[in-house]
Motif scaffolding. Structure first.
Motif, PDB file in Angstrom:
ATOM      1  N   ILE A  50       0.902  -1.488   0.101  1.00 14.50           N
ATOM      2  CA  ILE A  50      -0.252   0.049   0.116  1.00 14.50           C
ATOM      3  C   ILE A  50       0.672   1.414  -0.508  1.00 14.50           C
ATOM      4  CG2 ILE A  50      -0.088   0.762   2.393  1.00 14.50           C
ATOM      5  CD1 ILE A  50      -3.296   0.958   0.689  1.00 14.50           C
ATOM      6  N   LYS A  51       0.417   2.566  -0.524  1.00 16.48           N
ATOM      7  CA  LYS A  51       1.296   3.465  -1.000  1.00 16.48           C
ATOM      8  C   LYS A  51       0.036   5.209   0.174  1.00 16.48           C
ATOM      9  CE  LYS A  51       4.240   6.729  -3.206  1.00 16.48           C
ATOM     10  NZ  LYS A  51       4.235   7.029  -4.766  1.00 16.48           N
ATOM     11  N   PHE A  52       1.431   5.860   0.772  1.00 18.85           N
ATOM     12  CA  PHE A  52       0.580   6.421   1.564  1.00 18.85           C
ATOM     13  C   PHE A  52       0.896   8.009   0.161  1.00 18.85           C
ATOM     14  CE2 PHE A  52      -0.130   3.557   4.257  1.00 18.85           C
ATOM     15  CZ  PHE A  52      -1.525   3.909   5.362  1.00 18.85           C
ATOM     16  N   VAL A  53       0.090   8.820   0.630  1.00 21.01           N
ATOM     17  CA  VAL A  53       0.206   9.354  -0.421  1.00 21.01           C
ATOM     18  C   VAL A  53       0.177  10.773  -0.157  1.00 21.01           C
ATOM     19  CG1 VAL A  53       0.767   8.608  -2.433  1.00 21.01           C
ATOM     20  CG2 VAL A  53      -1.118   9.931  -1.783  1.00 21.01           C
ATOM     21  N   ASP A  54       0.729  12.593   0.145  1.00 25.39           N
ATOM     22  CA  ASP A  54       0.167  13.876   0.399  1.00 25.39           C
ATOM     23  C   ASP A  54      -0.994  13.852  -0.741  1.00 25.39           C
ATOM     24  OD1 ASP A  54       1.582  14.720  -1.656  1.00 25.39           O
ATOM     25  OD2 ASP A  54       3.496  15.238  -0.779  1.00 25.39           O
ATOM     26  N   ASN A  55      -1.041  15.505  -0.142  1.00 23.41           N
ATOM     27  CA  ASN A  55      -1.799  16.297  -1.348  1.00 23.41           C
ATOM     28  C   ASN A  55      -1.704  16.361  -2.729  1.00 23.41           C
ATOM     29  OD1 ASN A  55      -0.729  18.273  -0.182  1.00 23.41           O
ATOM     30  ND2 ASN A  55      -2.241  19.063   0.701  1.00 23.41           N
ATOM     31  N   LYS A  56      -0.070  16.406  -3.100  1.00 22.31           N
ATOM     32  CA  LYS A  56       0.222  16.307  -4.246  1.00 22.31           C
ATOM     33  C   LYS A  56       0.261  15.156  -4.687  1.00 22.31           C
ATOM     34  CE  LYS A  56       1.958  20.731  -2.405  1.00 22.31           C
ATOM     35  NZ  LYS A  56       3.375  21.107  -1.870  1.00 22.31           N
ATOM     36  N   GLY A  57       0.187  14.462  -4.495  1.00 23.24           N
ATOM     37  CA  GLY A  57       0.589  12.744  -4.879  1.00 23.24           C
ATOM     38  C   GLY A  57       2.316  12.004  -4.215  1.00 23.24           C
ATOM     39  N   ILE A  94      -7.063  -9.595  -3.321  1.00 17.96           N
ATOM     40  CA  ILE A  94      -9.321  -9.731  -3.801  1.00 17.96           C
ATOM     41  C   ILE A  94     -10.113  -8.587  -4.757  1.00 17.96           C
ATOM     42  CG2 ILE A  94     -11.797 -10.373  -3.343  1.00 17.96           C
ATOM     43  CD1 ILE A  94     -10.758 -12.482  -1.635  1.00 17.96           C
ATOM     44  N   SER A  95      -9.637  -7.159  -3.552  1.00 23.80           N
ATOM     45  CA  SER A  95     -10.228  -5.842  -3.367  1.00 23.80           C
ATOM     46  C   SER A  95      -9.680  -4.904  -2.407  1.00 23.80           C
ATOM     47  CB  SER A  95     -11.355  -6.436  -3.530  1.00 23.80           C
ATOM     48  OG  SER A  95     -11.980  -6.239  -1.585  1.00 23.80           O
ATOM     49  N   GLY A  96      -9.451  -3.859  -2.440  1.00 22.69           N
ATOM     50  CA  GLY A  96      -9.476  -2.873  -1.761  1.00 22.69           C
ATOM     51  C   GLY A  96      -8.125  -2.246  -3.101  1.00 22.69           C
ATOM     52  N   ALA A  97      -8.078  -0.845  -1.759  1.00 21.07           N
ATOM     53  CA  ALA A  97      -7.300   0.219  -2.376  1.00 21.07           C
ATOM     54  C   ALA A  97      -5.666   0.052  -2.681  1.00 21.07           C
ATOM     55  CB  ALA A  97      -7.355   1.727  -1.753  1.00 21.07           C
ATOM     56  N   ASP A  98      -4.816   0.825  -3.559  1.00 18.42           N
ATOM     57  CA  ASP A  98      -3.209   0.459  -3.880  1.00 18.42           C
ATOM     58  C   ASP A  98      -3.534   1.239  -3.076  1.00 18.42           C
ATOM     59  OD1 ASP A  98      -3.865  -2.097  -4.971  1.00 18.42           O
ATOM     60  OD2 ASP A  98      -4.027  -0.797  -7.093  1.00 18.42           O
ATOM     61  N   GLN A  99      -3.559   2.620  -2.597  1.00 20.32           N
ATOM     62  CA  GLN A  99      -3.048   3.777  -2.191  1.00 20.32           C
ATOM     63  C   GLN A  99      -3.405   4.478  -1.185  1.00 20.32           C
ATOM     64  OE1 GLN A  99      -0.465   6.027  -5.446  1.00 20.32           O
ATOM     65  NE2 GLN A  99      -2.489   8.116  -4.654  1.00 20.32           N
ATOM     66  N   VAL A 100      -3.094   5.430  -0.120  1.00 19.03           N
ATOM     67  CA  VAL A 100      -4.058   5.862   0.572  1.00 19.03           C
ATOM     68  C   VAL A 100      -4.025   7.849   0.361  1.00 19.03           C
ATOM     69  CG1 VAL A 100      -4.825   6.412   3.464  1.00 19.03           C
ATOM     70  CG2 VAL A 100      -3.973   4.076   2.063  1.00 19.03           C
ATOM     71  N   ALA A 101      -4.941   8.166   0.081  1.00 16.10           N
ATOM     72  CA  ALA A 101      -3.951   9.827  -0.009  1.00 16.10           C
ATOM     73  C   ALA A 101      -4.375  10.501   1.635  1.00 16.10           C
ATOM     74  CB  ALA A 101      -4.861  10.572  -1.192  1.00 16.10           C
ATOM     75  N   PHE A 102      -3.342  11.208   2.129  1.00 18.44           N
ATOM     76  CA  PHE A 102      -3.538  12.444   3.204  1.00 18.44           C
ATOM     77  C   PHE A 102      -3.809  14.045   2.318  1.00 18.44           C
ATOM     78  CE2 PHE A 102      -0.449   9.581   4.807  1.00 18.44           C
ATOM     79  CZ  PHE A 102      -1.298   9.406   6.025  1.00 18.44           C
ATOM     80  N   ASP A 103      -4.860  14.758   3.187  1.00 17.66           N
ATOM     81  CA  ASP A 103      -5.695  15.858   2.897  1.00 17.66           C
ATOM     82  C   ASP A 103      -4.757  16.676   2.739  1.00 17.66           C
ATOM     83  OD1 ASP A 103      -8.259  15.015   2.160  1.00 17.66           O
ATOM     84  OD2 ASP A 103      -8.421  14.905   3.612  1.00 17.66           O
TER      85      ASP A 103
END
Length: 140
Positions: free
Chosen positions: A41-48, A131-140
């Protein structure tokens, strides 16, 4: 006479080994590849861009237990990228798939985000599988 005794002894040992192997193989015959599978999983900021995260946590919703991917200990990852589970976690997962709640807190904004991914496994599985779910999580 000695040859007969040796022959009987060898046949007995061979039969015991066959029975023992059949009894311990609950999964039957399988041909598995030698690849090593992991779910990331990848966590990204509001700029990606990759975000620095603290308090990364994975909880199996079925069991309530925390899951730690063993390969994450020895793997140098890209900023914001985490290994959620890998093939060494197969026994901790069900064949039908388990919902894994992934949580992380942004070091910059202190915002905490969670997502759920569903991953299969089981003691007889060759590999885990998402099976399912996000690959990335974005912080605001």
């Amino acid at each position: 006479m000695m040859k007969k005794i040796m022959l009987v002894l060898l046949v007995s040992i061979a039969l015991l080994n066959c029975k023992k192997n059949k009894a311990t193989s609950d999964c039957g015959s399988k041909i598995c590849t030698e690849e090593f599978v992991s779910v990331m999983i990848k966590f990204v900021d509001n700029k990606g861009a990759g975000a620095e995260v603290k308090d990364f946590n994975v909880i199996n919703q079925r069991t309530g237990k925390r899951i730690t991917a063993n390969s994450s200990v020895s793997t140098s990852t890209t900023k914001g990228v985490f290994i959620v589970v890998d093939d060494q976690n197969k026994p901790d997962l069900s064949e039908q798939g388990d919902d894994l709640k992934i949580t992380g807190t942004s070091v910059d904004t202190q915002q905490t985000k969670s997502v759920v991914v569903k991953v299969t496994g089981g003691k007889c599985a060759c590999h885990i599988g998402k099976i399912s779910g996000a690959d990335q999580v974005a912080f605001d």
